[in-house]
Design a protein around this motif. Sequence first.
Motif, PDB file in Angstrom:
ATOM      1  N   ALA A 206       0.852  -1.269  -0.181  1.00 23.16           N
ATOM      2  CA  ALA A 206      -0.006   0.067  -0.091  1.00 23.16           C
ATOM      3  C   ALA A 206       0.862   1.242   0.085  1.00 23.16           C
ATOM      4  N   ASP A 207       0.331   2.250  -0.599  1.00 22.90           N
ATOM      5  CA  ASP A 207       0.808   3.750  -0.574  1.00 22.90           C
ATOM      6  C   ASP A 207       0.468   4.406   0.672  1.00 22.90           C
ATOM      7  N   ARG A 208      -0.787   4.022   1.093  1.00 22.12           N
ATOM      8  CA  ARG A 208      -1.484   4.963   2.167  1.00 22.12           C
ATOM      9  C   ARG A 208      -2.207   4.023   2.972  1.00 22.12           C
ATOM     10  N   PHE A 209      -2.406   4.382   4.281  1.00 21.88           N
ATOM     11  CA  PHE A 209      -3.021   3.431   5.158  1.00 21.88           C
ATOM     12  C   PHE A 209      -4.120   4.047   5.939  1.00 21.88           C
ATOM     13  N   VAL A 210      -5.347   3.389   6.172  1.00 15.97           N
ATOM     14  CA  VAL A 210      -6.371   3.866   6.988  1.00 15.97           C
ATOM     15  C   VAL A 210      -6.881   3.038   8.070  1.00 15.97           C
ATOM     16  N   ILE A 211      -6.962   3.249   9.120  1.00 16.35           N
ATOM     17  CA  ILE A 211      -7.298   2.427  10.136  1.00 16.35           C
ATOM     18  C   ILE A 211      -8.726   2.674  10.840  1.00 16.35           C
ATOM     19  N   LEU A 212      -9.545   1.732  10.657  1.00 19.45           N
ATOM     20  CA  LEU A 212     -10.815   1.905  11.297  1.00 19.45           C
ATOM     21  C   LEU A 212     -11.040   1.393  12.779  1.00 19.45           C
ATOM     22  N   GLY A 213     -11.712   2.109  13.615  1.00 16.29           N
ATOM     23  CA  GLY A 213     -11.846   1.485  14.794  1.00 16.29           C
ATOM     24  C   GLY A 213     -13.343   2.014  15.502  1.00 16.29           C
ATOM     25  N   HIS A 214     -14.201   1.006  15.899  1.00 16.86           N
ATOM     26  CA  HIS A 214     -15.686   1.364  16.000  1.00 16.86           C
ATOM     27  C   HIS A 214     -16.249   2.236  15.059  1.00 16.86           C
ATOM     28  N   GLY A 215     -16.083   1.806  13.810  1.00 13.20           N
ATOM     29  CA  GLY A 215     -16.840   2.288  12.694  1.00 13.20           C
ATOM     30  C   GLY A 215     -16.293   3.741  12.347  1.00 13.20           C
ATOM     31  N   GLN A 216     -15.036   4.065  12.799  1.00  9.06           N
ATOM     32  CA  GLN A 216     -14.858   5.460  12.389  1.00  9.06           C
ATOM     33  C   GLN A 216     -13.299   5.274  11.899  1.00  9.06           C
ATOM     34  N   ALA A 217     -13.017   6.240  11.185  1.00 13.58           N
ATOM     35  CA  ALA A 217     -11.264   6.244  10.802  1.00 13.58           C
ATOM     36  C   ALA A 217     -10.575   6.968  11.938  1.00 13.58           C
ATOM     37  N   VAL A 218      -9.714   6.237  12.611  1.00 14.69           N
ATOM     38  CA  VAL A 218      -8.841   6.777  13.532  1.00 14.69           C
ATOM     39  C   VAL A 218      -7.347   6.912  13.399  1.00 14.69           C
ATOM     40  N   PHE A 219      -6.973   6.671  12.261  1.00 15.54           N
ATOM     41  CA  PHE A 219      -5.830   6.999  11.490  1.00 15.54           C
ATOM     42  C   PHE A 219      -5.603   7.033   9.998  1.00 15.54           C
ATOM     43  N   GLU A 220      -5.205   7.870   9.362  1.00 23.35           N
ATOM     44  CA  GLU A 220      -4.708   8.025   7.993  1.00 23.35           C
ATOM     45  C   GLU A 220      -3.303   8.548   7.824  1.00 23.35           C
ATOM     46  N   GLY A 221      -2.505   7.789   7.255  1.00 20.71           N
ATOM     47  CA  GLY A 221      -0.945   8.316   6.705  1.00 20.71           C
ATOM     48  C   GLY A 221      -0.357   7.358   5.927  1.00 20.71           C
ATOM     49  N   SER A 222       0.982   7.489   6.026  1.00 24.08           N
ATOM     50  CA  SER A 222       2.012   6.859   4.885  1.00 24.08           C
ATOM     51  C   SER A 222       2.512   5.585   5.779  1.00 24.08           C
ATOM     52  N   ARG A 223       3.219   4.738   4.892  1.00 19.70           N
ATOM     53  CA  ARG A 223       3.956   3.601   5.618  1.00 19.70           C
ATOM     54  C   ARG A 223       4.712   4.105   6.834  1.00 19.70           C
ATOM     55  N   GLU A 224       5.482   5.170   6.673  1.00 15.35           N
ATOM     56  CA  GLU A 224       6.422   5.641   7.640  1.00 15.35           C
ATOM     57  C   GLU A 224       5.739   5.952   8.929  1.00 15.35           C
ATOM     58  N   ASP A 225       4.655   6.707   8.603  1.00 16.25           N
ATOM     59  CA  ASP A 225       3.640   7.168   9.769  1.00 16.25           C
ATOM     60  C   ASP A 225       3.168   6.160  10.624  1.00 16.25           C
ATOM     61  N   LEU A 226       2.809   4.880   9.972  1.00 18.63           N
ATOM     62  CA  LEU A 226       2.265   3.847  10.733  1.00 18.63           C
ATOM     63  C   LEU A 226       3.175   3.089  11.413  1.00 18.63           C
ATOM     64  N   GLN A 227       4.397   2.964  10.808  1.00 12.86           N
ATOM     65  CA  GLN A 227       5.405   2.067  11.187  1.00 12.86           C
ATOM     66  C   GLN A 227       6.128   2.608  12.465  1.00 12.86           C
ATOM     67  N   ASN A 228       6.222   3.931  12.469  1.00 16.69           N
ATOM     68  CA  ASN A 228       6.678   4.766  13.538  1.00 16.69           C
ATOM     69  C   ASN A 228       5.804   4.930  14.789  1.00 16.69           C
ATOM     70  N   ASN A 229       4.410   4.767  14.685  1.00 16.96           N
ATOM     71  CA  ASN A 229       3.653   4.758  15.645  1.00 16.96           C
ATOM     72  C   ASN A 229       3.072   3.573  16.578  1.00 16.96           C
ATOM     73  N   ILE A 230       4.050   3.245  17.251  1.00 16.25           N
ATOM     74  CA  ILE A 230       3.881   2.050  17.904  1.00 16.25           C
ATOM     75  C   ILE A 230       2.378   1.704  18.746  1.00 16.25           C
ATOM     76  N   GLU A 231       2.337   2.861  19.599  1.00 15.24           N
ATOM     77  CA  GLU A 231       1.198   2.972  20.208  1.00 15.24           C
ATOM     78  C   GLU A 231      -0.308   2.780  19.532  1.00 15.24           C
ATOM     79  N   LEU A 232      -0.175   3.507  18.360  1.00 15.31           N
ATOM     80  CA  LEU A 232      -1.417   3.298  17.647  1.00 15.31           C
ATOM     81  C   LEU A 232      -1.535   1.927  17.108  1.00 15.31           C
ATOM     82  N   ARG A 233      -0.535   1.103  16.793  1.00 12.91           N
ATOM     83  CA  ARG A 233      -0.604  -0.075  16.245  1.00 12.91           C
ATOM     84  C   ARG A 233      -1.089  -1.087  17.596  1.00 12.91           C
TER      85      ARG A 233
END
Length: 239
Positions: A206-233
């Motif tokens: 993927a080029d970009r990532f969107v995370i859904l939680g409880h029916g809402q988007a709780v994150f949108e960002g790049s590969r680097e953004d996602l990999q660097n955000n350990i708490e979010l994962r």
Amino acid sequence: MNSLLEINNLHAYYGQSHILRGVNLNINQSEVVALLGRNGAGRSTCLKAIMGLVRAEGEIHFLGKLISRRPSFMIAQAGIAYVPEDREIFANLSVEQNLRLGIKPGKTKQISSEKKWQLDDVYSLFPILKERRHTLAGVLSGGEQQMLALARSLLGNPDLLLVDEPTEGLAPQIIKQLLDVFQTIKQSGVAILLVEQKLNLALQLADRFVILGHGQAVFEGSREDLQNNIELRKEWLEV
């Protein structure tokens, strides 16, 4: 990049259950977006809402035209292909009969500079399907059925491919083949909205990532953004 799909304030329901709660999402031409989240977060529901398969509210524009509240067959004709988790192949038809059902007479891609998919193209992409073209689809392995579902969707020459959990239950060597296939599809100019449980696979594609939680988007960002955000994962993806 030119916007292909725009989703504004999308709500979706199963009966009285309110699944999606105001999702906003956009996909650009030739882009791969991974839709992530735990089971029950609303990922599959989002794909079904785009295709008009569940009751939904909000606006969905595709290539600048409003497609929300259109019947599913018109959404498909507009240039969106959907590969559901259960693949929906025709078990009592041969591989080639299944593929020919995916061809839309007179259908041309809205994005005219991109590749047009024909039967020989998908046989080149999936050699095993050519070998088994006269075999009943119902006796194919799970991986072969997934390849058949993808190949059939490409023959409609979509501009956007919605794919729900394509690697679920498949052996590692089949998953690797499918990853290569998705890379080829991506290079051909087809945009992909991918629901995928395996984060490592999504990160490769993927080029970009969107995370859904409880029916809402709780994150949108790049590969680097996602990999660097350990708490979010930890909060939204890890079991």
